[in-house]
Scaffold this active site. Structure first.
Site, PDB file in Angstrom:
ATOM      1  N   ALA A  27       0.799  -1.222   0.000  1.00 27.22           N
ATOM      2  CA  ALA A  27       0.000   0.000   0.000  1.00 27.22           C
ATOM      3  C   ALA A  27       0.834   1.277   0.000  1.00 27.22           C
ATOM      4  O   ALA A  27       0.309   2.352  -0.256  1.00 27.22           O
ATOM      5  CB  ALA A  27      -0.929   0.014   1.220  1.00 27.22           C
TER       6      ALA A  27
ATOM      7  N   ARG B 258      10.644   7.393  -2.501  1.00 26.98           N
ATOM      8  CA  ARG B 258      12.076   7.400  -2.808  1.00 26.98           C
ATOM      9  C   ARG B 258      12.377   6.862  -4.205  1.00 26.98           C
ATOM     10  O   ARG B 258      13.485   7.050  -4.716  1.00 26.98           O
ATOM     11  CB  ARG B 258      12.846   6.603  -1.753  1.00 26.98           C
ATOM     12  CG  ARG B 258      13.090   7.386  -0.469  1.00 26.98           C
ATOM     13  CD  ARG B 258      13.896   6.588   0.528  1.00 26.98           C
ATOM     14  NE  ARG B 258      13.074   5.600   1.209  1.00 26.98           N
ATOM     15  CZ  ARG B 258      13.550   4.705   2.082  1.00 26.98           C
ATOM     16  NH1 ARG B 258      14.850   4.664   2.342  1.00 26.98           N
ATOM     17  NH2 ARG B 258      12.743   3.839   2.670  1.00 26.98           N
TER      18      ARG B 258
ATOM     19  N   LYS C 147       5.339   1.917  -6.609  1.00 27.56           N
ATOM     20  CA  LYS C 147       6.598   1.230  -6.305  1.00 27.56           C
ATOM     21  C   LYS C 147       6.574  -0.263  -6.594  1.00 27.56           C
ATOM     22  O   LYS C 147       7.464  -0.794  -7.277  1.00 27.56           O
ATOM     23  CB  LYS C 147       7.000   1.448  -4.845  1.00 27.56           C
ATOM     24  CG  LYS C 147       8.313   0.746  -4.489  1.00 27.56           C
ATOM     25  CD  LYS C 147       8.809   1.065  -3.101  1.00 27.56           C
ATOM     26  CE  LYS C 147       8.046   0.353  -2.033  1.00 27.56           C
ATOM     27  NZ  LYS C 147       8.728   0.410  -0.724  1.00 27.56           N
TER      28      LYS C 147
ATOM     29  N   GLN D 203      -6.087  -0.083   2.258  1.00 34.83           N
ATOM     30  CA  GLN D 203      -5.621   0.782   3.338  1.00 34.83           C
ATOM     31  C   GLN D 203      -5.724   2.210   2.819  1.00 34.83           C
ATOM     32  O   GLN D 203      -4.811   2.725   2.170  1.00 34.83           O
ATOM     33  CB  GLN D 203      -4.183   0.445   3.744  1.00 34.83           C
ATOM     34  CG  GLN D 203      -3.718   1.229   4.961  1.00 34.83           C
ATOM     35  CD  GLN D 203      -2.240   1.033   5.270  1.00 34.83           C
ATOM     36  OE1 GLN D 203      -1.451   0.695   4.388  1.00 34.83           O
ATOM     37  NE2 GLN D 203      -1.860   1.265   6.522  1.00 34.83           N
TER      38      GLN D 203
ATOM     39  N   ASP E   9       7.584  -5.332  -1.768  1.00 34.29           N
ATOM     40  CA  ASP E   9       8.796  -4.825  -2.428  1.00 34.29           C
ATOM     41  C   ASP E   9      10.004  -5.709  -2.143  1.00 34.29           C
ATOM     42  O   ASP E   9      11.140  -5.255  -2.219  1.00 34.29           O
ATOM     43  CB  ASP E   9       9.078  -3.381  -2.010  1.00 34.29           C
ATOM     44  CG  ASP E   9       9.347  -3.241  -0.509  1.00 34.29           C
ATOM     45  OD1 ASP E   9       9.302  -4.261   0.209  1.00 34.29           O
ATOM     46  OD2 ASP E   9       9.590  -2.103  -0.046  1.00 34.29           O
TER      47      ASP E   9
ATOM     48  N   GLU F 144      15.264  -2.078  17.654  1.00 37.03           N
ATOM     49  CA  GLU F 144      15.528  -1.195  16.523  1.00 37.03           C
ATOM     50  C   GLU F 144      16.900  -0.538  16.692  1.00 37.03           C
ATOM     51  O   GLU F 144      17.398  -0.360  17.804  1.00 37.03           O
ATOM     52  CB  GLU F 144      14.432  -0.129  16.425  1.00 37.03           C
ATOM     53  CG  GLU F 144      13.058  -0.675  16.106  1.00 37.03           C
ATOM     54  CD  GLU F 144      13.023  -1.460  14.817  1.00 37.03           C
ATOM     55  OE1 GLU F 144      13.676  -1.029  13.829  1.00 37.03           O
ATOM     56  OE2 GLU F 144      12.359  -2.513  14.785  1.00 37.03           O
TER      57      GLU F 144
ATOM     58  N   ASN G 259       3.257  -2.008 -49.255  1.00 34.19           N
ATOM     59  CA  ASN G 259       1.998  -2.409 -48.628  1.00 34.19           C
ATOM     60  C   ASN G 259       1.096  -1.267 -48.216  1.00 34.19           C
ATOM     61  O   ASN G 259      -0.042  -1.486 -47.816  1.00 34.19           O
ATOM     62  CB  ASN G 259       2.292  -3.275 -47.398  1.00 34.19           C
ATOM     63  CG  ASN G 259       3.186  -2.564 -46.384  1.00 34.19           C
ATOM     64  OD1 ASN G 259       3.976  -1.687 -46.735  1.00 34.19           O
ATOM     65  ND2 ASN G 259       3.066  -2.955 -45.132  1.00 34.19           N
TER      66      ASN G 259
END
Length: 456
Positions: free
Chosen positions: A11, A16, A23, A73, A103, A155, A386
């Site tokens: 979605a 970028r 994408k 979404q 992706d 993270e 032709n």
């Protein structure tokens, strides 16, 4: 046997990429990224596949067709919010759900199958697909305990200096107990800088509730590549191109220089065929056994029989028989049909024409909108005229006819079986069977004319 479901996240806008094309529709080896993902999921035999669409939803649905169900979404509020849109379709079902990003075109069916098997065998409520990265910068780290169990997903911005040294990373692909997934999604908060709902938070919540979270390590980091810009798109293209080439080489195709050969994901190539450098096999092309293609040939959506050579030429949406030679420097345009043992030589263009078995157009000719029979010889420089400026017309040359060099066949016209057309002729009327047609001015010599032009 546990039912398997799949949710494909497709979605996001992909800003970028700096493109007007949505994408996940950017092609990798001739196929949109999201279609690679969907096709790999089909290899699992999943019971239901739901693709979450947003930007470009209509184009994605048009591309994938009936390969998937769809959930919209409307607002992009994060990955957890995206997954939640599938609840109305599969939220009340028992089974295992794999969540994959649209992706990530390089992820294989075998890897997803191994992830699901590991998830089911461990009895986990959630399983993370992980990989070992040479440079884990930017990725979430998987922190394991002494017993190998997953303690947490950290993270990059939240990791300690010691945790940042960990090279096992979260790839963004997950397996969940389906009911646990949708129950936990309701508990995800958006109290973060972006104000979005993140899917990794589902894992953290499950762990806080003492549910088992597992991880499965893929041995190929490239499979996890997520395409966010044109640089990574080119990287994914290179990996996929090499993967496709290796598949064909293991099936008996010789590829002289795999790094300089381009084969679409949908192409089929027979054993003992040789692909020379610079060859491009695109679309739904099918090439038979014992062929030689290239160097520097382009085949697009075409079928080529056994033992045929296409040398430094372009073939578009056409059919070529067996033991035929094309090129060098020929152009076979769409809707052409070349039979067996046909010869198309250098600088010949064929468009929307049929040439039956054994016919030859050896050099410097244009054959358009024509029906050429068997064993016909078309001489150098011949043109089927032709187009009258408004309509296209058909030229018919029947079997065993001979067309001399530098002839113009003004369509609509028929040269019947076994007839000859003298070199340099312009033919405007039908030529009867076994006749010789001469359509040129009689030669006249003006003796001494050159001296008359000399003013001295």
């Amino acid at each position: 046997m546990t039912n398997t479901y799949a949710i494909v996240l497709a979605a996001g806008q992909g800003t970028r990429m700096k493109s007007n094309l949505y994408k996940v529709l950017h092609p990798v080896c001739g196929k949109p990224m999201v279609e690679h993902v969907i096709d790999h999921i089909h290899g699992l035999g999943a019971n239901r596949i739901v693709t979450i669409v947003g930007h470009g939803a209509e184009l994605v649905e048009e591309t994938l067709g009936e390969k998937s169900e769809y959930a919209l979404q409307a607002q992009q509020l994060g990955t957890a919010h995206a997954v939640q849109q599938a609840e109305k379709l599969i939220g009340d079902l028992d089974g295992t759900t794999i969540v994959v990003c649209g992706d990530t075109p390089l992820i294989r069916s075998e890897t997803m199958e191994a992830l699901i098997a590991h998830h089911n065998e461990t009895g986990a409520k959630a399983t993370i697909l992980t990989a070992i990265a040479d440079d884990p910068t930017g990725y979430g780290r998987i922190i394991r305990g002494a017993d190998g169990q997953v303690l947490r997903n950290v993270e990059q911005k939240d990791a300690t200096s010691e945790e940042q040294k960990v090279t096992e990373i979260n790839t963004g692909t997950y397996c969940f107990d389906n009911r646990a997934l949708f129950d936990t999604l309701k508990k995800v908060k958006n109290d973060n800088a972006q104000g979005e709902y993140y899917l990794p938070d589902v894992v953290g919540i499950l762990q806080s509730e003492q549910a088992l979270v597992s991880a499965y390590v893929t041995d190929d980091f490239s499979e996890t590549l997520g395409v966010n810009d044109r640089v990574v798109l080119a990287e994914a293209e290179g990996v996929m191109r090499r993967r496709i080439a290796e598949k064909h080489m293991r099936n008996g195709v010789t590829i002289i220089n795999p790094d300089n050969t381009y084969i679409s994901a949908a192409a089929e190539i027979g054993r003992d065929t040789v692909l020379q450098p610079g060859t491009m096999i695109e679309g739904q092309s099918v090439i038979g056994e014992n062929c030689t293609i290239g160097p520097n040939s382009q085949i697009v959506d075409s079928q080529i029989g056994e033992g045929t050579t296409v040398h430094s030429s372009v073939v578009l949406s056409s059919t070529i028989g067996s033991a035929t030679t094309v090129g060098p420097f020929a152009h076979i345009r769409p809707d052409s049909n070349l039979g067996d043992r046909v010869k198309i030589g250098n600088f010949v263009e064929v468009k929307k024409s049929t040439l039956e078995e054994g016919s030859k157009v050896s050099h410097l000719s244009y054959i358009g909108d024509a029906k050429i029979g068997e064993r016909v010889n078309i001489g150098c420089g011949t043109i089927t005229v032709n187009y009258d400026g408004k309509h296209k017309h058909v030229t018919t040359v029947e079997s065993d006819a001979f067309i001399g060099c530098n002839s113009n066949l003004i369509a609509p016209v028929t040269v019947e079986k076994g007839a000859y057309v003298a070199a340099g002729s312009t033919i405007t009327e039908n030529v009867p069977e076994s006749s010789l047609a001469i359509g040129r001015a009689r030669q006249e010599n003006k003796e001494g004319y050159v001296q008359k032009l000399n003013l001295n």
